[in-house]
Design a protein around this motif. Structure first.
Motif, PDB file in Angstrom:
ATOM      1  N   ASP A  20       0.806  -1.215   0.000  1.00 22.18           N
ATOM      2  CA  ASP A  20       0.000   0.000   0.000  1.00 22.18           C
ATOM      3  C   ASP A  20       0.842   1.269   0.000  1.00 22.18           C
ATOM      4  O   ASP A  20       0.360   2.346   0.322  1.00 22.18           O
ATOM      5  CB  ASP A  20      -0.949   0.018   1.203  1.00 22.18           C
ATOM      6  CG  ASP A  20      -0.210   0.067   2.538  1.00 22.18           C
ATOM      7  OD1 ASP A  20       1.019  -0.165   2.553  1.00 22.18           O
ATOM      8  OD2 ASP A  20      -0.856   0.344   3.569  1.00 22.18           O
ATOM      9  N   ARG A  21       2.127   1.147  -0.378  1.00 25.20           N
ATOM     10  CA  ARG A  21       2.986   2.327  -0.395  1.00 25.20           C
ATOM     11  C   ARG A  21       4.022   2.192  -1.508  1.00 25.20           C
ATOM     12  O   ARG A  21       4.732   1.197  -1.593  1.00 25.20           O
ATOM     13  CB  ARG A  21       3.690   2.499   0.955  1.00 25.20           C
ATOM     14  CG  ARG A  21       4.583   3.737   1.011  1.00 25.20           C
ATOM     15  CD  ARG A  21       5.163   3.931   2.402  1.00 25.20           C
ATOM     16  NE  ARG A  21       6.128   2.903   2.740  1.00 25.20           N
ATOM     17  CZ  ARG A  21       6.535   2.653   3.975  1.00 25.20           C
ATOM     18  NH1 ARG A  21       6.041   3.341   4.983  1.00 25.20           N
ATOM     19  NH2 ARG A  21       7.415   1.696   4.210  1.00 25.20           N
ATOM     20  N   SER A  22       4.081   3.205  -2.357  1.00 24.56           N
ATOM     21  CA  SER A  22       5.069   3.215  -3.426  1.00 24.56           C
ATOM     22  C   SER A  22       6.416   3.673  -2.884  1.00 24.56           C
ATOM     23  O   SER A  22       6.469   4.571  -2.041  1.00 24.56           O
ATOM     24  CB  SER A  22       4.637   4.158  -4.547  1.00 24.56           C
ATOM     25  OG  SER A  22       3.454   3.732  -5.150  1.00 24.56           O
ATOM     26  N   PRO A  23       7.499   3.084  -3.372  1.00 22.72           N
ATOM     27  CA  PRO A  23       8.805   3.604  -2.969  1.00 22.72           C
ATOM     28  C   PRO A  23       9.094   4.900  -3.712  1.00 22.72           C
ATOM     29  O   PRO A  23       8.699   5.078  -4.864  1.00 22.72           O
ATOM     30  CB  PRO A  23       9.755   2.486  -3.407  1.00 22.72           C
ATOM     31  CG  PRO A  23       9.087   1.869  -4.590  1.00 22.72           C
ATOM     32  CD  PRO A  23       7.612   1.960  -4.319  1.00 22.72           C
ATOM     33  N   GLY A  24       9.741   5.816  -3.050  1.00 24.25           N
ATOM     34  CA  GLY A  24      10.187   7.018  -3.739  1.00 24.25           C
ATOM     35  C   GLY A  24       9.195   8.149  -3.712  1.00 24.25           C
ATOM     36  O   GLY A  24       9.391   9.141  -3.024  1.00 24.25           O
ATOM     37  N   GLU A  25       8.105   8.014  -4.465  1.00 22.77           N
ATOM     38  CA  GLU A  25       7.192   9.148  -4.595  1.00 22.77           C
ATOM     39  C   GLU A  25       5.742   8.691  -4.531  1.00 22.77           C
ATOM     40  O   GLU A  25       5.411   7.557  -4.871  1.00 22.77           O
ATOM     41  CB  GLU A  25       7.453   9.888  -5.902  1.00 22.77           C
ATOM     42  CG  GLU A  25       7.259   9.052  -7.149  1.00 22.77           C
ATOM     43  CD  GLU A  25       7.639   9.810  -8.406  1.00 22.77           C
ATOM     44  OE1 GLU A  25       6.827  10.633  -8.859  1.00 22.77           O
ATOM     45  OE2 GLU A  25       8.736   9.581  -8.921  1.00 22.77           O
ATOM     46  N   PHE A  26       4.898   9.612  -4.081  1.00 16.04           N
ATOM     47  CA  PHE A  26       3.461   9.353  -4.025  1.00 16.04           C
ATOM     48  C   PHE A  26       2.756  10.699  -4.035  1.00 16.04           C
ATOM     49  O   PHE A  26       3.381  11.757  -3.920  1.00 16.04           O
ATOM     50  CB  PHE A  26       3.085   8.554  -2.769  1.00 16.04           C
ATOM     51  CG  PHE A  26       3.452   9.212  -1.480  1.00 16.04           C
ATOM     52  CD1 PHE A  26       2.547  10.020  -0.806  1.00 16.04           C
ATOM     53  CD2 PHE A  26       4.716   9.036  -0.925  1.00 16.04           C
ATOM     54  CE1 PHE A  26       2.890  10.641   0.393  1.00 16.04           C
ATOM     55  CE2 PHE A  26       5.065   9.648   0.266  1.00 16.04           C
ATOM     56  CZ  PHE A  26       4.148  10.457   0.926  1.00 16.04           C
ATOM     57  N   PRO A  28      -5.055  -5.025  -4.861  1.00 16.01           N
ATOM     58  CA  PRO A  28      -4.277  -5.366  -3.673  1.00 16.01           C
ATOM     59  C   PRO A  28      -2.919  -4.683  -3.615  1.00 16.01           C
ATOM     60  O   PRO A  28      -2.287  -4.643  -2.558  1.00 16.01           O
ATOM     61  CB  PRO A  28      -4.108  -6.885  -3.796  1.00 16.01           C
ATOM     62  CG  PRO A  28      -4.145  -7.134  -5.279  1.00 16.01           C
ATOM     63  CD  PRO A  28      -5.111  -6.126  -5.838  1.00 16.01           C
ATOM     64  N   ASN A  29      -2.451  -4.143  -4.745  1.00 16.44           N
ATOM     65  CA  ASN A  29      -1.112  -3.548  -4.792  1.00 16.44           C
ATOM     66  C   ASN A  29      -1.191  -2.158  -5.397  1.00 16.44           C
ATOM     67  O   ASN A  29      -1.815  -1.950  -6.445  1.00 16.44           O
ATOM     68  CB  ASN A  29      -0.163  -4.428  -5.601  1.00 16.44           C
ATOM     69  CG  ASN A  29       1.286  -4.048  -5.391  1.00 16.44           C
ATOM     70  OD1 ASN A  29       1.688  -2.915  -5.626  1.00 16.44           O
ATOM     71  ND2 ASN A  29       2.097  -4.997  -4.949  1.00 16.44           N
ATOM     72  N   GLN A  63      10.032  -2.874  -6.167  1.00 15.86           N
ATOM     73  CA  GLN A  63      10.212  -2.846  -4.714  1.00 15.86           C
ATOM     74  C   GLN A  63      11.606  -2.392  -4.307  1.00 15.86           C
ATOM     75  O   GLN A  63      11.826  -2.045  -3.148  1.00 15.86           O
ATOM     76  CB  GLN A  63       9.909  -4.221  -4.131  1.00 15.86           C
ATOM     77  CG  GLN A  63       8.428  -4.592  -4.208  1.00 15.86           C
ATOM     78  CD  GLN A  63       8.127  -5.895  -3.504  1.00 15.86           C
ATOM     79  OE1 GLN A  63       8.843  -6.874  -3.675  1.00 15.86           O
ATOM     80  NE2 GLN A  63       7.066  -5.913  -2.719  1.00 15.86           N
ATOM     81  N   LYS A  64      12.542  -2.391  -5.246  1.00 18.38           N
ATOM     82  CA  LYS A  64      13.887  -1.906  -4.964  1.00 18.38           C
ATOM     83  C   LYS A  64      14.051  -0.438  -5.343  1.00 18.38           C
ATOM     84  O   LYS A  64      15.174   0.060  -5.411  1.00 18.38           O
ATOM     85  CB  LYS A  64      14.914  -2.743  -5.717  1.00 18.38           C
ATOM     86  CG  LYS A  64      14.934  -4.207  -5.319  1.00 18.38           C
ATOM     87  CD  LYS A  64      15.969  -4.975  -6.150  1.00 18.38           C
ATOM     88  CE  LYS A  64      15.987  -6.450  -5.776  1.00 18.38           C
ATOM     89  NZ  LYS A  64      16.962  -7.214  -6.618  1.00 18.38           N
ATOM     90  N   ALA A  65      12.933   0.239  -5.602  1.00 15.23           N
ATOM     91  CA  ALA A  65      12.951   1.649  -6.009  1.00 15.23           C
ATOM     92  C   ALA A  65      13.735   1.840  -7.299  1.00 15.23           C
ATOM     93  O   ALA A  65      14.487   2.801  -7.456  1.00 15.23           O
ATOM     94  CB  ALA A  65      13.514   2.540  -4.899  1.00 15.23           C
TER      95      ALA A  65
END
Length: 593
Positions: free
Chosen positions: A228-234, A554-555, A566-568
Motif C-alpha cells: 500500500d505504499r510506493s517507494p520514492g514518490e506518491f 491489492p497492490n 520494490q527496490k525503487a
C-alpha cells in the motif's frame, strides 16, 4: 475525410450503417474464420470489429500485420449478421468492412500480450509498462485515477479551498523518513531535499493569511515499498485550514472523501459499493489498540478483541497465570461458529503466529457447549464460562488468546483478528467503511534511545496546551492528532497544529530538543509563528491509496502510471543510474565505491 479517423473505436452504432468511415488504432486481436479475417481494432475509447474477405485489397496487409501494430482503416459500416451481435461491446451491432488499410507503425514480437488477463512477472510488466498500460484493467485504473483526482479537486474548490503549489526543491527536515537529497551546483557541498510532504509550506500559507489551501501534492520519501505504499514518490490531497477546530476539519473533508467514493463506487461496471453515511465514527487511539489491535481498524470485520487478563490471574493455566503476575496481558479474539472446524484449523493458527515471530496463539474449541484444548482443560469449565460470558460467545464458538507485553499482545491480537475474519468469511464485502482515529498520545518512550520522543507529529497541538506540558506526565498527554482510515487502510494523518512558539519550545524540550535546536531545524516555521499565526489544522489523504481502494486492487503499483519496483528502480527508464564524470565535477561530488 480526416487523415486518421472520422470516429473513435467506441463511437459507431447501428445508425451509422452504410457510412464510409476511417478508424485508427492498435490491432488487438485477429481471427481467421474460413479465409475471412476479423480484427478487433482498439484505441483509447474502445473496440470496433473490422472484417475483410480474401481478395480484398486490405486482406494481405492486415493478414501480415502483427498484433499491436498501429493501422488506419477506411471502410463501410455494416450491420452484423443475425446472432452475431455482441451485447457486451458498445459497437457490438456493427462492423467495418475494410476497403483500405495504412500501417502507421508495425509492431515487433511482443514481450507480453495485451489482450487477455494472463498474469506476467512484475519485472516484465514494469520494463514494458507502456504495453502493460494498454491492457484493459490497467487502462481503466489510470482513467479511474484521473477521474478521482478531478473529483477531489472540484470538491475541494466547492468547499472554499484554493489550490497552491509549494516548492519541490527545499530544505531537509526531520519528519521521520529519509530524504531524497539533490546536490546544488552553485552551492558546492550543499544539498536541497525533495519534500516528504508540504507540511511547513502549507502551515506558512496559513500564517500568510490564505484561509483554505489544498493541492494534489507530490511527496518524496526514501522508504521501502509495501503493497500500500510506493517507494520514492506518491501523491496526496494536501489541505490546511485556518481558525478551525478538529471538528471543523472533519466536517470539511468527510463529504469530499465520501462523495468521491460514492461517485466511483460502481467502478468497472460492478454493483455500487456502500459508503459510510453521515459523520465518520471516531475511535480514540487507546480504544482502537484494545478492540482492533492496531490504529487502522478494518470495521468490515465484526470481531472485537477483549482484554481478559484478570480472568487468568491465579488461573490453573499456569502459563497465562505466570505471565499475568509478571505484568503481561491476555487478549481474546473470538472465532464464532467454529464447532464444525477441525482441530487443524486452530493448530494452523498457532503455527501461523509462530511464523510471525510470536511464541504462539492459545486457543479454546467449543462444540455443543463442551470446551476443548489445553487452555480450557487447565483453566477449568467455570473459568472458561466466565471468559465466554465476558465475550458474549455461545456454545459453538471458539476463541484465540494472545498473551505477552502490552504492545506485543495487542499487535498479535490485531493480526489474528484479521486472519480469523478472513478465514471464516466474516469480512463484509462490497462496502467502504471509514473512521477517524483520534486522541493519539503526544509522546512515547523510545526503548532504544531510552528517552521520551514524539509519537506522531511534532507540530501538533497538545490537548491542554502549555498547561498540560508543564503539569502532566508526558506519556499521559494526548494530542489533537487524527488519522482517516478506510477498510483497514490508513489514508492520511493530520492534526490541529501547534501555532504558539512557547508551546512548541516546551514540547520539543520534553522530547530532548533545545531552543537552539528548534530555531535551527525549524527556522522558517518558528520565526513565522512569532509574527502572528492563526490556529490552523489539516490533513493529507493519499491519492494512490484512495484509487487502490476504489479499484479494489491489492497492490498500489496497479494504480500508478509508471511505478518503480520494490527496490525503487525504474526498469523502463533504467533509473537510478550512474552519473557521468562531467556531471559529478559540476556538482563537486566524488563517488566513493
Amino acid at each position: 475525410m480526416h487523415a486518421y479517423r472520422t470516429h473513435n473505436c467506441a463511437a459507431l452504432r447501428a445508425s451509422d450503417t452504410g457510412c464510409m468511415v476511417r478508424l485508427s488504432g492498435w490491432i488487438h486481436r485477429k481471427r481467421d474464420h474460413g479465409g475471412v479475417l476479423f480484427i478487433d481494432l482498439r484505441d483509447h475509447f474502445g473496440l470496433t470489429q473490422i472484417v475483410v474477405g480474401p481478395g480484398a485489397p486490405a486482406f494481405d496487409t492486415l493478414d501480415r500485420a502483427r498484433l499491436e501494430s498501429v493501422v488506419t482503416i477506411t471502410g463501410e459500416v455494416v450491420a452484423r449478421g443475425a446472432g452475431a451481435a455482441n451485447a457486451n461491446l458498445a459497437t457490438g451491432e456493427i462492423e467495418v468492412r475494410a476497403a483500405d488499410v495504412v500501417v502507421q507503425s508495425a509492431a515487433t514480437e511482443l514481450p507480453l500480450p495485451v489482450a487477455g488477463d494472463a498474469e506476467y512477472p512484475e519485472e516484465i510488466r514494469l520494463k514494458y509498462r507502456f504495453l502493460d498500460l494498454r491492457r484493459d484493467r490497467l487502462h481503466a485504473n489510470m482513467m479511474l485515477r484521473s477521474g478521482v483526482i478531478a473529483s477531489l479537486r472540484q470538491r475541494m474548490i466547492a468547499q472554499g479551498f484554493t489550490e497552491f503549489q509549494t516548492p519541490i526543491l527545499t530544505a531537509s527536515s526531520p519528519e521521520g523518513a529519509r530524504d531524497y537529497l539533490v546536490p546544488s551546483r552553485v552551492h558546492p557541498g550543499k544539498f536541497y531535499a525533495l519534500p516528504q510532504a508540504p507540511q511547513m509550506f502549507k502551515q506558512l500559507l496559513m500564517v500568510a493569511g490564505f484561509d483554505r489551501y489544498f493541492q494534489i501534492a507530490p511527496c518524496f520519501r526514501d522508504e521501502d515499498a509495501r503493497a500500500d505504499r510506493s517507494p520514492g514518490e506518491f501523491y496526496q490531497l494536501d489541505f490546511e485550514m485556518s481558525f478551525v477546530t478538529q471538528d471543523d476539519v472533519f466536517a470539511a473533508i468527510e463529504p469530499v472523501l465520501a462523495g468521491v467514493f460514492e461517485q466511483f463506487a460502481g467502478f468497472g461496471g460492478r454493483a455500487p459499493w456502500a459508503v459510510t453515511q453521515g459523520a465518520f465514527p471516531r475511535i480514540p487511539y487507546a480504544e482502537s489498540m484494545l478492540k482492533y489491535g492496531n490504529d487502522k481498524p478494518d470495521l468490515r470485520n465484526p470481531i472485537i478483541i477483549q482484554d481478559v487478563t484478570e480472568q487468568f490471574r491465579g488461573s490453573g493455566f499456569g502459563l497465562f497465570a505466570k505471565m499475568v503476575e509478571s505484568g503481561n496481558v491476555v487478549r481474546a479474539i473470538a472465532a464464532p461458529n467454529t464447532a464444525e472446524k477441525s482441530r487443524k484449523f486452530f493448530d494452523d493458527m498457532n503455527e501461523w503466529a509462530r511464523g510471525e515471530g510470536y511464541a504462539g496463539l492459545g486457543y479454546v474449541t467449543r462444540k455443543a457447549g463442551e470446551f476443548g484444548g489445553p487452555v480450557a482443560k487447565n483453566h477449568g469449565e467455570p473459568g472458561m464460562q466466565a471468559v465466554y460470558d465476558q465475550l458474549g460467545l455461545g456454545p459453538d464458538d471458539g476463541c484465540f488468546f494472545a498473551a505477552g507485553k502490552l504492545s506485543e499482545a495487542a499487535k498479535l491480537a490485531g493480526l489474528a483478528r484479521t486472519r480469523v475474519g478472513q478465514n471464516l468469511g466474516l469480512i463484509e464485502q462490497n462496502t467502504f467503511k471509514f473512521c477517524w482515529i483520534v486522541d493519539f498520545p503526544m509522546f512515547e518512550y523510545d526503548e532504544d534511545a531510552k528517552k521520551v520522543d514524539f509519537s506522531h507529529n511534532p507540530f501538533s497541538m497538545p490537548q491542554g496546551e502549555l498547561a498540560a506540558l508543564e503539569t502532566m506526565n508526558p506519556l499521559d498527554i494526548l494530542a489533537y492528532q487524527y488519522d482517516i482510515v478506510c477498510n483497514g487502510v490508513e489514508l492520511s494523518s493530520g492534526a490541529i497544529r501547534n501555532h504558539r512558539p512557547e508551546i512548541m519550545y516546551k514540547a520539543f524540550e520534553i522530547a530532548g530538543y533545545s531552543r537552539d535546536d528548534v530555531d535551527r531545524d525549524f527556522a522558517g516555521m518558528i520565526n513565522a509563528f512569532k509574527f502572528g499565526a492563526p490556529p490552523h489544522g489539516g490533513s493529507a489523504p493519499g491519492v494512490d491509496r484512495i484509487v487502490m481502494l476504489i479499484a479494489d486492487e491489492p497492490n498500489i503499483r496497479e494504480v500508478v502510471v509508471f511505478p518503480m519496483n520494490q527496490k525503487a528502480e525504474d526498469l523502463m527508464m533504467n533509473a537510478p543510474n550512474v552519473a557521468t564524470a562531467k556531471q559529478l565535477r559540476e556538482l563537486h561530488i566524488r563517488v566513493v565505491e
